[in-house]
Design a protein around this motif. Structure first.
Motif, PDB file in Angstrom:
ATOM      1  N   THR A 189     -16.418  16.008 -23.004  1.00  0.00           N
ATOM      2  CA  THR A 189     -15.526  16.355 -21.882  1.00  0.00           C
ATOM      3  C   THR A 189     -15.286  17.858 -21.791  1.00  0.00           C
ATOM      4  O   THR A 189     -14.668  18.330 -20.837  1.00  0.00           O
ATOM      5  N   CYS A 190     -15.776  18.603 -22.750  1.00  0.00           N
ATOM      6  CA  CYS A 190     -15.553  20.052 -22.781  1.00  0.00           C
ATOM      7  C   CYS A 190     -16.164  20.760 -21.569  1.00  0.00           C
ATOM      8  O   CYS A 190     -17.348  20.582 -21.260  1.00  0.00           O
ATOM      9  N   GLN A 191     -15.314  21.568 -20.951  1.00  0.00           N
ATOM     10  CA  GLN A 191     -15.796  22.587 -20.036  1.00  0.00           C
ATOM     11  C   GLN A 191     -15.957  23.879 -20.830  1.00  0.00           C
ATOM     12  O   GLN A 191     -15.508  23.968 -21.978  1.00  0.00           O
ATOM     13  N   ARG A 192     -16.563  24.882 -20.222  1.00  0.00           N
ATOM     14  CA  ARG A 192     -16.651  26.191 -20.869  1.00  0.00           C
ATOM     15  C   ARG A 192     -15.339  26.919 -20.586  1.00  0.00           C
ATOM     16  O   ARG A 192     -14.973  27.112 -19.431  1.00  0.00           O
ATOM     17  N   SER A 221     -17.909  22.517 -13.993  1.00  0.00           N
ATOM     18  CA  SER A 221     -19.261  22.203 -13.547  1.00  0.00           C
ATOM     19  C   SER A 221     -19.637  20.814 -14.031  1.00  0.00           C
ATOM     20  O   SER A 221     -19.114  20.328 -15.026  1.00  0.00           O
ATOM     21  N   GLU A 222     -20.550  20.171 -13.320  1.00  0.00           N
ATOM     22  CA  GLU A 222     -21.096  18.869 -13.720  1.00  0.00           C
ATOM     23  C   GLU A 222     -22.614  18.976 -13.750  1.00  0.00           C
ATOM     24  O   GLU A 222     -23.193  19.519 -12.816  1.00  0.00           O
ATOM     25  N   PRO A 223     -23.308  18.463 -14.753  1.00  0.00           N
ATOM     26  CA  PRO A 223     -22.701  17.843 -15.930  1.00  0.00           C
ATOM     27  C   PRO A 223     -21.910  18.855 -16.742  1.00  0.00           C
ATOM     28  O   PRO A 223     -22.196  20.045 -16.686  1.00  0.00           O
ATOM     29  N   ARG A 224     -20.946  18.355 -17.468  1.00  0.00           N
ATOM     30  CA  ARG A 224     -20.114  19.248 -18.265  1.00  0.00           C
ATOM     31  C   ARG A 224     -20.930  19.868 -19.408  1.00  0.00           C
ATOM     32  O   ARG A 224     -21.799  19.205 -19.988  1.00  0.00           O
ATOM     33  N   PRO A 225     -20.624  21.125 -19.719  1.00  0.00           N
ATOM     34  CA  PRO A 225     -21.368  21.774 -20.809  1.00  0.00           C
ATOM     35  C   PRO A 225     -21.331  20.962 -22.108  1.00  0.00           C
ATOM     36  O   PRO A 225     -22.339  20.916 -22.832  1.00  0.00           O
ATOM     37  N   GLY A 226     -20.204  20.310 -22.378  1.00  0.00           N
ATOM     38  CA  GLY A 226     -20.122  19.501 -23.596  1.00  0.00           C
ATOM     39  C   GLY A 226     -21.107  18.339 -23.574  1.00  0.00           C
ATOM     40  O   GLY A 226     -21.730  18.020 -24.598  1.00  0.00           O
TER      41      GLY A 226
END
Lengths: 138, 138
Positions: B26-29, B35-40
């Motif tokens: 679920t982490c964003q930067r 943004s999607e997909p999420r960086p996590g």
């Protein structure tokens, strides 16, 4: 509003004696001049005292590597998530004990938000799932 | 300078198959637009792929509660310390696998600094001792 009375949890759960709090004794207060005894050591001493008779185990640890946001402590039971807290005050011993007993009483291994002491809300640094954890539906 | 070749660790330790990496999906930067997909999630996918054939287990987790300093991951073995990292890039999958294998090979349960991938040095958020840990001489 606290809906759960932490003083009664130890009486009602079998796992409460397995909850452990780790208090970092090397922590200085972030952004403050260095002082001796260190705030982390003072908090550890107070937490050891506050734990007497509660069934909560308190361990002093030299470093939890949360140095920029100390004083720090972590807690977990067998099978629970592990929680790391920072920005604690030397007056947070009771909050740590109350939080540990909430965690020990949590059937899902998650420290509930409702009833959680304020320092363990604003001071949450991270949490890690239990060893055998698998997320549903990912 | 890397003095330990992570590709050889799995062959020489019995515990390497027990090391687990938890990647927060679920982490964003931190500080960047959503943004999607999420960086996590991107990092988790890359880490699952990088783990193939290494004996490292990768688990996707919905939240490690390190939201202000994501993307985040944690790692541990049975009996080791637990490490939490933040500020990871989507290109850190190999660093996570190499770090996990170093941890699996560490007889003292501590992730060594020497040979540790750079993202796991600068991104260290916290560490928590194993369940039965007791500090000497405190």
């Amino acid at each position: 509003m606290t809906l759960i009375d932490p003083t009664r949890i130890a009486e009602t759960t079998a796992s409460s004696d397995a909850v452990t709090i780790y208090v970092c004794i090397t922590c200085q207060r972030a952004g403050m001049p260095e002082s001796e005894p260190r705030p982390g050591a003072v908090l550890a001493e107070a937490t050891v005292k506050a734990a007497i008779g509660t069934g909560v185990t308190v361990r002093r640890v030299r470093c939890l590597a949360n140095c920029s946001r100390g004083p720090s402590a972590a807690m977990r039971c067998n099978g629970s998530w592990t929680y790391i807290f920072g920005g604690l005050g030397t007056d947070c011993a009771t909050a740590l004990i109350d939080g540990a007993r909430l965690l020990a009483a949590a059937a899902d291994g998650l420290l509930p938000w409702r009833g959680r002491p304020e320092p363990l809300k604003r001071g949450l640094i991270a949490r890690v799932p239990p060893l055998d954890f698998e997320e549903d539906h990912v």
